[in-house]
Design a protein around this motif. Structure first.
Motif, short mmCIF file in Angstrom:
data_model
loop_
_atom_site.label_atom_id
_atom_site.label_comp_id
_atom_site.label_asym_id
_atom_site.label_seq_id
_atom_site.Cartn_x
_atom_site.Cartn_y
_atom_site.Cartn_z
N LEU A 125 30.97 -11.45 -22.25
CA LEU A 125 30.34 -10.97 -23.48
C LEU A 125 31.21 -11.30 -24.68
O LEU A 125 32.44 -11.18 -24.62
N ALA A 126 30.57 -11.70 -25.78
CA ALA A 126 31.29 -11.99 -27.02
C ALA A 126 30.44 -11.55 -28.21
O ALA A 126 29.21 -11.46 -28.11
N ASN A 127 31.11 -11.28 -29.32
CA ASN A 127 30.46 -10.81 -30.54
C ASN A 127 30.35 -11.97 -31.53
O ASN A 127 31.34 -12.64 -31.82
N VAL A 145 21.30 -8.26 -27.11
CA VAL A 145 20.99 -7.55 -28.35
C VAL A 145 21.48 -8.43 -29.49
O VAL A 145 22.36 -9.26 -29.31
N PRO A 146 20.91 -8.29 -30.69
CA PRO A 146 21.34 -9.15 -31.79
C PRO A 146 22.85 -9.09 -32.02
O PRO A 146 23.44 -8.02 -32.11
N GLY A 147 23.47 -10.28 -32.07
CA GLY A 147 24.89 -10.37 -32.36
C GLY A 147 25.80 -10.29 -31.15
O GLY A 147 27.01 -10.47 -31.27
N LEU A 148 25.22 -10.05 -29.96
CA LEU A 148 26.03 -10.00 -28.74
C LEU A 148 25.61 -11.14 -27.84
O LEU A 148 24.44 -11.26 -27.47
#
Length: 341
Positions: free
Chosen positions: A317-319, A163-166
């Protein structure tokens, strides 16, 4: 920077076999470094002159390597038995796709079929010795034509943005720091900086120890990942940090207590410049900071971390906003240090 990070995370770099990641780092760093060298441990050491000549005062470091598997035996049936390289969570291994050896032979991690498992076995996590790598070979001789003992296997997990940003992918906990440092090397720096991209962090911070002795800095800033447990069912005091809340400032772990003055400098800069940040609310694990701090006569050491979920797995996972906060805070730290005597 996102594309640079995706490129780094697409490359296998199991500890002691960081070759492909190292080649990428050297290619990018070589465009901006004043001096570039490779040491005996496989660390990339890049010095870049800044507006103020401070020599080796400041070292900034991140690790290139990741956890993986190492082939230790081939069975008569052609399966590969393995040992772990670094802290591999056995619970995530079954069915995972792997790439084995320099030829990147596709493999899958196998285990006894579920319908053959006893009731007692069903209650426990299988031992590492119960697993095997299946490369499709039908015999020991056929497998031996494709791999040799000592070959390593990396997770086959291309980076994605679900998803956008992840961001999702393997080795994000180390490669985020590498991407931030390479991005900063593109900029005009307010002081001299030595950038070190270390090898073998996942097996005991071996590269960082040698690099710190070689550079002999006064101050070190270590960039790494911090395990986030911000999920359902985890007590608040065990969540440590969370995605989306900014850069993480650890004050200690099992191997290091960070320099108090440097910690306060980072916290003040984050507050003054409105950079999102959070404390790391646990003291587990160790990293390169442990090795750097103890080198030679000692090095004043601080840490900035990016929060990541599921580190050392194929799907960390990172933001993206957290990574940007790490970049901004690192840049602010360099600027602040350049003003001090």
């Amino acid at each position: 920077m996102k594309e640079l990070l995706r490129r780094l995370c697409s490359l296998p770099g199991v500890a002691s076999w960081e070759d492909q990641v190292r080649d990428c780092v050297m290619e990018v760093a070589g465009q901006y470094a004043t001096e570039l060298r490779l040491d005996a441990m496989g660390n990339v050491i890049a010095f870049k002159e800044g507006a103020r000549a401070t020599g080796s005062k400041l070292l900034l470091t991140a690790h290139m390597d990741e956890v993986g598997l190492m082939v230790r035996a081939i069975t008569d049936e052609g399966y590969l038995k393995f040992s772990a390289v670094g802290s591999v969570d056995r619970r995530v291994l079954l069915g995972k796709r792997m790439l084995v050896g320099p030829r990147q032979i596709p493999a899958v991690v196998g285990l006894k079929a579920y319908h053959l498992v006893s009731r007692d076995e069903e209650k426990n996590v299988p031992k590492l010795d119960d697993f095997y790598l299946d490369i499709g070979a039908k015999s020991r001789e056929e497998a031996a034509k494709l791999v040799v003992l000592g070959d390593v296997a990396a997770f086959d997990s291309p980076p994605e943005e679900p998803v956008p940003g992840l961001l999702k992918g393997r080795a994000l906990d180390g490669r985020i720091g590498c991407a931030v440092l390479l991005w900063l090397m593109r900029e005009e720096l307010p002081m001299d900086c030595t950038f070190v991209f270390t090898a073998q962090k996942e097996v005991g911070a071996r590269g960082a120890f040698g690099a710190a002795f070689s550079v002999k800095p006064e101050i070190a800033l270590v960039l790494e990942g911090a395990a986030a447990a911000d999920m359902a069912g985890v007590p608040a005091h065990k969540k440590a940090c969370a995605l989306g809340k900014g850069a993480v400032l650890p004050f200690m772990d099992k191997g290091v207590i960070v320099d108090r003055k440097l910690f306060e400098t980072l916290r003040s800069l984050a507050e003054e410049q409105h950079i999102p940040w959070q404390l790391r609310e646990d003291t587990t694990g160790t990293g390169d900071a442990m090795a750097v701090q103890r080198a030679a006569s000692g090095v004043r050491t601080a840490v900035i971390a990016a929060p990541v979920r599921y580190p050392r797995t194929p799907a960390t996972l990172a933001n993206a906003a957290d990574i940007e906060a790490v970049l901004k805070l690192t840049r602010a730290f360099i600027t602040q240090l350049s003003k001090e005597d």
